[in-house]
Design a protein around this motif. Structure first.
Motif, PDB file in Angstrom:
ATOM      1  N   ASP A 538      98.438 144.711  29.912  1.00  0.00           N
ATOM      2  CA  ASP A 538      97.760 144.168  31.231  1.00  0.00           C
ATOM      3  C   ASP A 538      96.300 145.149  31.246  1.00  0.00           C
ATOM      4  O   ASP A 538      96.532 145.635  32.566  1.00  0.00           O
ATOM      5  CB  ASP A 538      98.246 144.280  32.263  1.00  0.00           C
ATOM      6  CG  ASP A 538      98.300 143.224  33.163  1.00  0.00           C
ATOM      7  OD1 ASP A 538      99.396 142.571  34.323  1.00  0.00           O
ATOM      8  OD2 ASP A 538      97.325 142.724  33.490  1.00  0.00           O
ATOM      9  N   ARG A 540      94.045 143.954  33.189  1.00  0.00           N
ATOM     10  CA  ARG A 540      93.354 143.137  34.881  1.00  0.00           C
ATOM     11  C   ARG A 540      94.605 144.888  35.776  1.00  0.00           C
ATOM     12  O   ARG A 540      93.918 144.654  36.653  1.00  0.00           O
ATOM     13  CB  ARG A 540      94.275 142.145  35.077  1.00  0.00           C
ATOM     14  CG  ARG A 540      93.364 141.956  36.413  1.00  0.00           C
ATOM     15  CD  ARG A 540      94.818 140.634  36.463  1.00  0.00           C
ATOM     16  NE  ARG A 540      95.514 140.477  36.470  1.00  0.00           N
ATOM     17  CZ  ARG A 540      96.700 141.628  37.109  1.00  0.00           C
ATOM     18  NH1 ARG A 540      96.193 141.638  38.806  1.00  0.00           N
ATOM     19  NH2 ARG A 540      98.019 141.299  37.415  1.00  0.00           N
ATOM     20  N   ASP A 543      93.577 148.177  34.490  1.00  0.00           N
ATOM     21  CA  ASP A 543      92.543 148.940  36.377  1.00  0.00           C
ATOM     22  C   ASP A 543      92.617 149.356  37.682  1.00  0.00           C
ATOM     23  O   ASP A 543      92.155 149.807  38.020  1.00  0.00           O
ATOM     24  CB  ASP A 543      91.315 147.617  35.671  1.00  0.00           C
ATOM     25  CG  ASP A 543      90.802 147.632  34.137  1.00  0.00           C
ATOM     26  OD1 ASP A 543      89.627 146.682  34.228  1.00  0.00           O
ATOM     27  OD2 ASP A 543      90.452 148.274  34.169  1.00  0.00           O
ATOM     28  N   GLN A 544      93.328 147.949  37.954  1.00  0.00           N
ATOM     29  CA  GLN A 544      93.613 148.376  39.888  1.00  0.00           C
ATOM     30  C   GLN A 544      94.251 149.667  39.699  1.00  0.00           C
ATOM     31  O   GLN A 544      93.858 150.196  40.737  1.00  0.00           O
ATOM     32  CB  GLN A 544      94.132 147.089  40.415  1.00  0.00           C
ATOM     33  CG  GLN A 544      93.226 145.707  39.784  1.00  0.00           C
ATOM     34  CD  GLN A 544      93.685 144.599  40.544  1.00  0.00           C
ATOM     35  OE1 GLN A 544      93.247 144.597  41.873  1.00  0.00           O
ATOM     36  NE2 GLN A 544      93.652 143.338  39.499  1.00  0.00           N
ATOM     37  N   SER A 569      87.214 148.265  28.612  1.00  0.00           N
ATOM     38  CA  SER A 569      87.188 147.151  28.306  1.00  0.00           C
ATOM     39  C   SER A 569      85.970 146.940  27.954  1.00  0.00           C
ATOM     40  O   SER A 569      85.427 145.544  28.373  1.00  0.00           O
ATOM     41  CB  SER A 569      87.051 146.522  29.975  1.00  0.00           C
ATOM     42  OG  SER A 569      86.248 146.912  30.964  1.00  0.00           O
ATOM     43  N   VAL A 880      87.585 141.693  38.693  1.00  0.00           N
ATOM     44  CA  VAL A 880      89.408 140.703  38.345  1.00  0.00           C
ATOM     45  C   VAL A 880      89.489 139.399  38.910  1.00  0.00           C
ATOM     46  O   VAL A 880      88.217 138.314  40.090  1.00  0.00           O
ATOM     47  CB  VAL A 880      89.429 141.555  39.673  1.00  0.00           C
ATOM     48  CG1 VAL A 880      91.331 141.342  40.267  1.00  0.00           C
ATOM     49  CG2 VAL A 880      89.723 142.961  39.571  1.00  0.00           C
ATOM     50  N   GLU A 881      90.051 138.761  38.198  1.00  0.00           N
ATOM     51  CA  GLU A 881      90.614 137.353  38.736  1.00  0.00           C
ATOM     52  C   GLU A 881      91.439 137.514  39.817  1.00  0.00           C
ATOM     53  O   GLU A 881      91.446 136.280  40.203  1.00  0.00           O
ATOM     54  CB  GLU A 881      90.623 137.002  37.747  1.00  0.00           C
ATOM     55  CG  GLU A 881      89.218 136.819  36.536  1.00  0.00           C
ATOM     56  CD  GLU A 881      89.537 135.822  35.156  1.00  0.00           C
ATOM     57  OE1 GLU A 881      89.058 135.976  34.687  1.00  0.00           O
ATOM     58  OE2 GLU A 881      90.526 135.468  35.123  1.00  0.00           O
TER      59      GLU A 881
END
Length: 906
Positions: A538, A540, A543-544, A569, A880-881
């Motif tokens: 994952d 996404r 990264d957070q 990425s 980020v989506e």
């Protein structure tokens, strides 16, 4: 006084001193009468009295029986007997009528000795069949295995009727005689030990193109040298014969047949003893032949006896005599090296005899003196050299050479310390230099104490192991000292708290803050580790979480974690700028939009920018012109091509080199020149005015060792080369017809990457051990080393200076890219360390900004590494989506009592 005994006077001979010492031994044993001694020794009293009388040397059997009866040291007296025998019974002079000796001694059998050569019939049959069906054949064998005798006394007579046969060695004839029907080149390893690369290459080319059949005799430890020449490897395919130790029946023929031909007989006991001494021993044939020759000279009538063999010293003492003679012929420094080699080659017994030990060649330093010592000892048949190992030729050397036994007896505990250190260093290396495998405590102290003794010499691997162990101990001691100091401070603080309660409250608050900071650090690392674990499944969320960890505890290490997450990425890119010269990418460092380039594996396949490519053959060297009008590739097959990419949509092959090219570099400032490095380390400068027809302008002369790399300066005026001995050379190629050597630096280390600053004042070099060094080139011929640091735990893959010369990027085999501020080259400062895949990277440069690093890979791709933290965070958040959810936050952040829910990219 018993019969035959007399007082010992000053100046008495070795025989009289020997007899006097026998009498002293009897006195120390209790003063037995000779009649009592005879009952214990099972010899007559007269025989024992004569043995101690000093008129003649007693036999070895009588001496040892005397010593056993007196409870003396049998081994010591056996050595003493042989020493006295050598002094009082020198080698007998050849008799005038004795004729041709049936044995050759330490020398090889020559063509004139063919009638005395026996024991190799089945090998000669095999060799003759190979020669009948092949033009090129090589006989490999250890030193002393009988290669020269096989070729000269065995093969030549067999083929005498098949045409003219010439036998030579490289040292005898530098140009091979190609007019023969069969050319035999014995001691072929001399082409590697005596000649420089150009002369060796010419000789090999002449042999490979010879119109006659060729047979080589090669020492087995030079097999790897032969394998470095592809044409020679191809010629020897299915044409190799390995010469091993003789079996019992072959040894029996070697012993018996020459004696029979000389009308002599050999005692059965002597045959059995010789076979037992020689079976299965590599390199023993010259020693056995020497012992047989001396036994023949001591024959009784026409019979070779066991007693004569023992008087001659046998195989064991022949080795000892050879060892002592060879050792004393070495220079002082080389004798010290020889001592260390023999100590490393001996395995100490624990309640058993010491034995020989096979030593990996890597355990010995790659040093000229070490190579000389090994070659001299192997030539004297004392050592057997294989491709990757060294060992003592015969264990009798350990038992019979007094000097070696004295070395082993001097400090057996120290030798065990050395052996344990060697094994520990090898284990540490095999574990990727794991800090947990380093020495600590008493083991480290014992090893360091041992290395400080006189005459001790450690290997490079052992020195690095101990250096890292000492550094780790110093770090642990400093940490312990800080803890102790803090504990003392705490005690003092408590004392103050007892007196000043009010002050104690304030201090307690400060301690609470420190504890909170420690908790924040632990929590931040936990979240960072969670981010790394989620990277593959994952990205996404990973990264957070990396951003959340940094926001919780903004340290340099966690900052690097965010940069590594951003780099993970990044997409691999394919463009013309994916193929840099040794100094980095094209000047702008950027891929061109919609550009298309050929993949190295397929000349007609093109991939659009942004797609990843995995060619079936990797590129070993690439170069690109500064204006991206041409680039060159060198593939694993060593085929070098020049491409015209003026039309990026349909690039064409402008030129293909007709010889194997190992390395290639293009002038990055305008494709004015190109430099190639061939298999024979011939470095050529070509005029590149017409890419389709390059013109050879000059050769960069002065490379005695194989060239490992070549690179241009960013202005194209200077070419840098480095060889496998660690010597870096700089050449002014502003006039390609007359290049000038403008600098040379002998580092003595294995160099893997080199870069020159834009102003030419600073030279950077990376090594196989992960160390980067910087030199100030104010004095071209005497550069000064201003900085050296181990910046990566493994080898350096690439180095590159920024265009303003104030930053340096390093790429390591450990999957790390590091940015350094080198405004002051004597004090570089690390500005970031990003983790990511670096396999296949061969060049590094800078992108459109001062903090963007770009690496180029052998599969034809580039990758960006952004060191601008704010820009990296902005780009990560823009991608980020879906923000981290409350449930995810609770699972990965609040689980350790960290921050309340807050979007990292809010």
């Amino acid at each position: 006084m018993p019969r035959g005994e007399r007082p010992l006077d000053v100046g008495d001979s070795p025989l009289l001193r020997f007899a006097a010492d026998l009498r002293s031994l009897r006195d120390k044993a209790g003063g037995y009468s000779y009649r009592q001694l005879g009952a214990r020794a099972h010899y007559s009293a007269t025989t024992l009295s004569d043995a101690a009388g000093g008129r003649k040397l007693p036999t070895l059997a009588v001496t040892l029986a005397y010593v056993r009866a007196c409870e003396g040291d049998v081994a010591e007296w056996e050595d003493r007997w042989h020493q006295v025998a050598a002094e009082v019974s020198p080698n007998p002079e050849p008799r005038p009528d004795e004729g041709h000796p049936p044995y050759a001694g330490l020398a090889a059998y020559g063509t004139e000795d063919a009638e005395w050569f026996f024991g190799r019939d089945h090998l000669l049959d095999d060799l003759e069949q190979r020669i009948a069906h092949r033009r090129f054949v090589a006989v490999f064998g250890a030193s002393g295995a009988g290669k020269s005798s096989l070729l000269r006394a065995g093969l030549v007579p067999r083929l005498a009727g098949a045409g003219r046969v010439v036998v030579t060695t490289p040292s005898e004839q530098s140009d091979p005689d190609l007019s023969a029907g069969l050319l035999i080149v014995d001691q072929f390893e001399e082409v590697f030990t005596l000649w420089q690369d150009d002369r060796r290459a010419a000789y090999l080319d002449a042999l490979l193109a010879a119109p006659c059949k060729v047979v080589l005799g090669v020492r087995a430890d030079f097999y790897g040298h032969c394998a470095q020449h592809p044409a020679l490897v191809a010629a020897l395919t299915d044409g190799q014969l390995l010469l091993g130790p003789m079996g019992p029946e072959e040894l029996r023929q070697v012993i018996m047949q020459p004696a029979v031909k000389a009308s002599c007989t050999v005692e059965t006991a002597l045959v059995s003893r010789l076979i037992a001494d020689a079976t299965g021993q590599a390199g023993v044939l010259p020693l056995m032949s020497h012992a047989l020759l001396e036994t023949w000279r001591r024959r009784r009538g026409t019979t070779l006896t066991l007693a004569g063999y023992e008087a001659a010293g046998g195989i064991q003492h022949a080795i000892a005599q050879t060892a002592e003679r060879t050792y004393t012929s070495l220079e002082k420094q080389q004798r010290a090296l020889a001592r260390q080699v023999f100590l490393r080659l001996t395995a100490l017994g624990d309640g058993t005899e010491d034995t020989k030990r096979r030593l990996p060649r890597a355990e010995l330093d790659h040093d000229v003196d070490v190579d000389v010592v090994l070659d001299r000892l192997a030539h004297a048949r004392l050592l057997t050299l294989d491709r990757d190992s060294v060992e003592i030729a015969h264990e009798a050397l350990i038992r019979s050479w007094p000097r070696l036994r004295s070395w082993l007896a001097e400090d057996r505990d120290g030798l065990r310390t050395m052996r344990r250190l060697t094994e520990a260093a090898a284990t540490w290396e095999s574990l990727g230099r794991d800090p947990d495998a380093l020495y600590r405590g008493a083991r480290l102290d014992a090893a360091v104490d041992w290395t400080q003794r006189d005459g001790v010499r450690t290997s490079a691997q052992e020195r690095e192991f101990l250096a890292d162990s000492l550094q780790a101990r110093d770090r642990e001691r400093r940490l312990a000292h800080r803890r102790t100091r803090r504990l003392r401070q705490l005690v003092a603080l408590l004392a103050v708290l007892l007196v000043l309660a009010g002050t104690a409250v304030v201090l307690a608050i400060e301690a609470q803050k420190e504890a909170a900071e420690g908790w924040k650090s632990s929590a931040a690392w936990f979240v960072s580790n969670q981010a790394q674990a989620l990277r593959g499944s994952d990205p996404r969320l990973a990264d957070q979480l990396a951003l959340a960890a940094y926001q919780l505890n903004p340290t340099d290490a966690l900052r690097d974690g965010v940069l590594s997450a951003h780099a993970a990425s990044a997409q691999d890119m394919v463009s013309r700028s994916a193929f840099p010269s040794g100094q980095g990418l094209s000047p702008d460092g950027l891929p061109r939009p919609n550009a298309r380039v050929p993949t190295p594996a397929n000349d007609t396949t093109y991939l659009p920018l942004g797609k990843r490519t995995t060619p079936s053959a990797t590129v070993t060297s690439m170069a690109v012109s500064g204006v991206e009008q041409a680039f060159a590739t060198t593939l694993e097959g060593r085929t070098a091509r020049v491409w015209d990419v003026t039309d990026a949509i349909a690039p064409e092959v402008a030129h293909t080199f007709t010889f194997p090219v190992l390395r290639i570099a293009l002038d990055p400032a305008g494709a004015r020149t190109v430099v190639t490095v061939s298999e024979i380390s011939d470095v050529v400068v070509w005029d590149w005015s017409d890419p389709a027809r390059p013109v050879e302008r000059s050769h960069l002369i002065g490379h005695p060792r194989p060239v490992n790399g070549v690179a241009y300066s960013q202005d194209g005026q200077v070419v840098v080369t480095w060889d496998d001995a660690g010597t870096i050379r700089l050449w002014d190629v502003s006039n390609p017809v007359h290049p000038l050597r403008i600098g040379e630096l002998a580092t003595g280390r294995e160099i893997t990457a080199v870069a020159l600053s834009p102003d030419g004042d600073t030279l950077a070099a990376g090594g196989a051990n992960g160390v980067v060094r910087l030199w100030d080139r104010s004095s071209q011929w005497a550069p000064t080393e201003v900085w050296a640091q181990k910046v990566h735990p493994e080898a350096i893959r690439a180095l590159g200076f920024r265009r303003d010369g104030k930053a340096l990027a390093t790429v390591g085999k450990d999957d790390k890219v590091v940015l350094w501020d080198v405004t002051d080259p004597a004090r570089p400062a690390e500005r970031g360390r990003i983790s990511g895949r670096t396999t296949g990277v061969y060049a590094v440069s800078f992108g459109e900004t001062s903090q963007k690093v770009v690496t180029s890979n052998s599969d034809g791709t580039t990758r960006s590494w952004e060191f601008d933290f704010d820009l990296a965070v902005t780009q990560m958040c823009a991608a980020v989506e879906a923000h981290i959810s409350r449930d995810e936050w609770q699972q990965y952040v609040e689980a350790v009592g960290a921050l309340e829910y807050r979007r990292p990219c809010a």
